[in-house]
Design a protein around this motif. Structure first.
Motif, mmCIF file in Angstrom:
data_model
loop_
_atom_site.group_PDB
_atom_site.id
_atom_site.type_symbol
_atom_site.label_atom_id
_atom_site.label_comp_id
_atom_site.label_asym_id
_atom_site.label_seq_id
_atom_site.Cartn_x
_atom_site.Cartn_y
_atom_site.Cartn_z
ATOM 1 N N LEU A 1 -11.616 -42.004 51.853
ATOM 2 C CA LEU A 1 -10.921 -41.288 52.932
ATOM 3 C C LEU A 1 -11.688 -41.367 54.239
ATOM 4 C CD1 LEU A 1 -8.208 -39.671 52.839
ATOM 5 C CD2 LEU A 1 -9.125 -40.306 50.613
ATOM 6 N N LEU A 2 -13.012 -41.221 54.179
ATOM 7 C CA LEU A 2 -13.809 -41.239 55.396
ATOM 8 C C LEU A 2 -13.869 -42.636 56.022
ATOM 9 C CD1 LEU A 2 -16.782 -38.926 54.363
ATOM 10 C CD2 LEU A 2 -14.874 -38.382 55.866
ATOM 11 N N SER A 3 -13.682 -43.676 55.213
ATOM 12 C CA SER A 3 -13.728 -45.039 55.739
ATOM 13 C C SER A 3 -12.343 -45.596 56.048
ATOM 14 C CB SER A 3 -14.430 -45.963 54.734
ATOM 15 O OG SER A 3 -13.727 -46.004 53.500
ATOM 16 N N ASP A 4 -11.304 -44.787 55.845
ATOM 17 C CA ASP A 4 -9.936 -45.230 56.105
ATOM 18 C C ASP A 4 -9.659 -45.216 57.602
ATOM 19 O OD1 ASP A 4 -7.183 -45.807 55.905
ATOM 20 O OD2 ASP A 4 -6.694 -43.666 55.816
ATOM 21 N N ASP A 5 -9.530 -46.394 58.194
ATOM 22 C CA ASP A 5 -9.292 -46.469 59.642
ATOM 23 C C ASP A 5 -7.826 -46.686 59.989
ATOM 24 O OD1 ASP A 5 -9.037 -49.041 58.733
ATOM 25 O OD2 ASP A 5 -10.499 -49.934 60.111
ATOM 26 N N LYS A 6 -6.959 -46.795 58.984
ATOM 27 C CA LYS A 6 -5.530 -47.004 59.254
ATOM 28 C C LYS A 6 -4.782 -45.683 59.372
ATOM 29 C CE LYS A 6 -5.265 -51.509 56.961
ATOM 30 N NZ LYS A 6 -4.594 -52.295 55.884
ATOM 31 N N SER A 7 -5.156 -44.725 58.547
ATOM 32 C CA SER A 7 -4.527 -43.401 58.552
ATOM 33 C C SER A 7 -3.008 -43.491 58.450
ATOM 34 C CB SER A 7 -4.924 -42.614 59.812
ATOM 35 O OG SER A 7 -6.303 -42.356 59.826
ATOM 36 N N GLU A 8 -2.520 -44.343 57.546
ATOM 37 C CA GLU A 8 -1.079 -44.442 57.327
ATOM 38 C C GLU A 8 -0.564 -43.128 56.750
ATOM 39 O OE1 GLU A 8 0.827 -46.838 58.184
ATOM 40 O OE2 GLU A 8 -0.591 -48.436 58.658
ATOM 41 N N LEU A 9 0.684 -42.793 57.085
ATOM 42 C CA LEU A 9 1.245 -41.518 56.685
ATOM 43 C C LEU A 9 2.318 -41.664 55.623
ATOM 44 C CD1 LEU A 9 1.689 -39.686 60.104
ATOM 45 C CD2 LEU A 9 -0.211 -39.526 58.508
ATOM 46 N N GLY A 10 2.399 -40.683 54.759
ATOM 47 C CA GLY A 10 3.519 -40.507 53.860
ATOM 48 C C GLY A 10 4.023 -39.089 54.051
ATOM 49 N N VAL A 11 5.142 -38.738 53.420
ATOM 50 C CA VAL A 11 5.650 -37.371 53.534
ATOM 51 C C VAL A 11 6.150 -36.888 52.187
ATOM 52 C CG1 VAL A 11 6.361 -37.688 55.946
ATOM 53 C CG2 VAL A 11 8.041 -37.981 54.117
ATOM 54 N N SER A 12 6.256 -35.568 52.069
ATOM 55 C CA SER A 12 6.887 -34.939 50.923
ATOM 56 C C SER A 12 7.749 -33.799 51.431
ATOM 57 C CB SER A 12 5.840 -34.410 49.938
ATOM 58 O OG SER A 12 6.450 -33.810 48.816
ATOM 59 N N LYS B 1 14.231 -32.001 57.892
ATOM 60 C CA LYS B 1 13.909 -30.757 58.593
ATOM 61 C C LYS B 1 12.593 -30.144 58.127
ATOM 62 C CE LYS B 1 18.689 -29.315 59.552
ATOM 63 N NZ LYS B 1 19.719 -28.271 59.294
ATOM 64 N N HIS B 2 12.265 -30.348 56.858
ATOM 65 C CA HIS B 2 11.139 -29.610 56.283
ATOM 66 C C HIS B 2 10.273 -30.531 55.442
ATOM 67 C CE1 HIS B 2 13.131 -25.964 57.640
ATOM 68 N NE2 HIS B 2 14.236 -26.421 57.093
ATOM 69 N N HIS B 3 9.605 -31.444 56.118
ATOM 70 C CA HIS B 3 8.713 -32.376 55.442
ATOM 71 C C HIS B 3 7.255 -32.026 55.761
ATOM 72 C CE1 HIS B 3 9.630 -34.026 59.439
ATOM 73 N NE2 HIS B 3 8.340 -34.321 59.453
ATOM 74 N N VAL B 4 6.373 -32.533 54.937
ATOM 75 C CA VAL B 4 4.935 -32.330 55.120
ATOM 76 C C VAL B 4 4.269 -33.695 55.150
ATOM 77 C CG1 VAL B 4 2.842 -31.349 54.114
ATOM 78 C CG2 VAL B 4 5.026 -30.117 53.932
ATOM 79 N N LYS B 5 3.446 -33.940 56.160
ATOM 80 C CA LYS B 5 2.793 -35.243 56.298
ATOM 81 C C LYS B 5 1.546 -35.321 55.424
ATOM 82 C CE LYS B 5 4.488 -36.093 60.986
ATOM 83 N NZ LYS B 5 4.130 -36.307 62.408
ATOM 84 N N LEU B 6 1.355 -36.504 54.826
ATOM 85 C CA LEU B 6 0.251 -36.761 53.915
ATOM 86 C C LEU B 6 -0.471 -38.033 54.336
ATOM 87 C CD1 LEU B 6 2.380 -36.380 50.648
ATOM 88 C CD2 LEU B 6 1.098 -34.556 51.788
ATOM 89 N N ARG B 7 -1.708 -38.191 53.880
ATOM 90 C CA ARG B 7 -2.443 -39.431 54.112
ATOM 91 C C ARG B 7 -2.171 -40.410 52.973
ATOM 92 N NH1 ARG B 7 -7.415 -39.064 57.025
ATOM 93 N NH2 ARG B 7 -8.077 -41.050 56.129
ATOM 94 N N GLU B 8 -1.757 -41.634 53.298
ATOM 95 C CA GLU B 8 -1.507 -42.619 52.255
ATOM 96 C C GLU B 8 -2.750 -42.913 51.430
ATOM 97 O OE1 GLU B 8 0.283 -46.323 53.062
ATOM 98 O OE2 GLU B 8 2.303 -45.502 53.188
ATOM 99 N N GLU B 9 -3.909 -42.949 52.069
ATOM 100 C CA GLU B 9 -5.125 -43.253 51.329
ATOM 101 C C GLU B 9 -5.424 -42.156 50.301
ATOM 102 O OE1 GLU B 9 -8.118 -45.258 49.726
ATOM 103 O OE2 GLU B 9 -6.790 -46.062 51.274
ATOM 104 N N ALA B 10 -5.110 -40.916 50.645
ATOM 105 C CA ALA B 10 -5.288 -39.828 49.684
ATOM 106 C C ALA B 10 -4.350 -40.010 48.494
ATOM 107 C CB ALA B 10 -5.038 -38.489 50.364
#
Length: 329
Positions: free
Chosen positions: A44-55, A220-229
């Motif tokens: 996570l600390l070395s992830d420089d893309k920070s791509e997003l997912g949602v739930s 309307k009600h999504h939560v953003k997540l880190r893809e690397e996580a």
């Protein structure tokens, strides 16, 4: 007494000592098993893309079962202000009705995150599988070969067949829906093709259409997540549930809040028959979830449960340690 050793321990070790020395520190302390969590934080600390997912927020507060249930069993789970009810369903397979039980396990969660993330990214109910899904799963470190492909097909059919009901405790219930499904059509994955068949390349070339009510709630009600996580927790279904729950709770948390063991068991204890046996798997999963969310502040009490502290959301590009983090001896 609160034990703050889940509060940034693995990021702190990495930033203070570097990976090799931190790993040696864990080994010499008799904690070699915790190097896996160190690896998660390192990614996570070395992830420089920070791509997003949602739930969808309702799925951040409840969860699917971790293990297979009898095909006729209904699943019920209660979280903060919401209860999820999932009912098994029936599909036509080769012209015959076939009953499918409730989706379960890490693969079902990964499929749902993919569908929700793609629908949010494109702003469309139609999610084209094919290349986009294959590329996403490959980014997550999951191949479509052998037993994995079989598991993905099985969980996809379960998701397609099931129906969901979210019961919200708020007066309006505006951020949930009463009943419906996740998928209106698609998500069947043609199988049974002979080896070498020219259609084999089209195995995942389906278009999934999300249920309109579910899609509207997701928008309307999504939560953003880190893809690397998500990638790091892809085989840890309980840790993945805790991670998306933390991501949701940190959106509006303005002061520390205590979560009792009873409440944690009600939300995350599916599959653990006795409450007294729940803390051990939960603590292990919490370590993985916190390692995958370096920004979050969580404290653990063996007697009382956990305390959540206001923390940055999990998709910040930069992680900076503050002045109130516990030094690891």
């Amino acid at each position: 007494m609160t034990e703050p050793h889940y509060d940034h321990e693995f990021p702190r070790l990495l930033l203070d000592y570097g990976y090799e020395q931190a790993a040696e520190h864990l080994r010499s302390s008799g904690r070699a098993q915790d190097i896996a969590f160190l690896d998660i934080s390192r990614a996570l600390l070395s992830d420089d893309k920070s791509e997003l997912g949602v739930s969808y927020s309702g799925l951040c507060l409840t969860s699917l079962p971790h293990k297979r249930l009898p095909d006729d069993q209904v699943w019920r789970r209660t979280g903060h202000d919401v209860t999820l009810l999932i009912e098994p369903g029936t599909l036509l397979v080769n012209g015959k009705e076939q009953k499918f039980g409730v989706p379960y396990g890490a693969r079902a969660r990964m499929i749902l995150i993919f569908l929700m993330s793609e629908a949010y990214r494109t702003g469309s109910r139609e999610v084209r599988l094919g290349g986009s899904q294959r590329r996403w799963f490959e980014r997550m470190g999951i191949s479509f070969g052998g037993e994995t492909a079989k598991a993905i097909r099985d969980q996809s059919k379960r998701i397609n067949a099931c129906s969901l009901k979210f019961f919200w405790e708020s007066d309006s219930g505006a951020d949930g829906f009463a009943k419906g499904g996740i998928v209106s059509s698609g998500l069947m994955f043609r199988d049974g093709l002979p080896k070498g068949d020219v259609k084999q390349g089209k195995l995942f070339d389906d278009v999934v259409v999300l249920d309109p009510v579910f899609f509207e709630a997701l928008q309307k009600h999504h939560v953003k997540l880190r893809e690397e996580a998500i990638r790091q927790l892809k085989d840890r279904s309980l840790a993945l549930d805790i991670y998306v729950w933390l991501a949701y709770r940190m959106r509006k948390l303005s002061k520390p809040v205590k979560i009792s063991w009873a409440a944690l068991y009600d939300q995350f204890g599916g599959g653990v028959k006795l409450r007294k046996h729940f803390p051990t798997p939960f603590k292990n999963a919490l370590k993985a979830a916190v390692a995958a969310y370096p920004e979050v502040r969580v404290e653990l009490s063996d007697k009382e449960g956990i305390v959540l502290f206001p923390s940055p959301l999990p998709f910040h590009r930069d992680f900076v340690l503050g002045t109130n983090f516990t030094k690891v001896a």
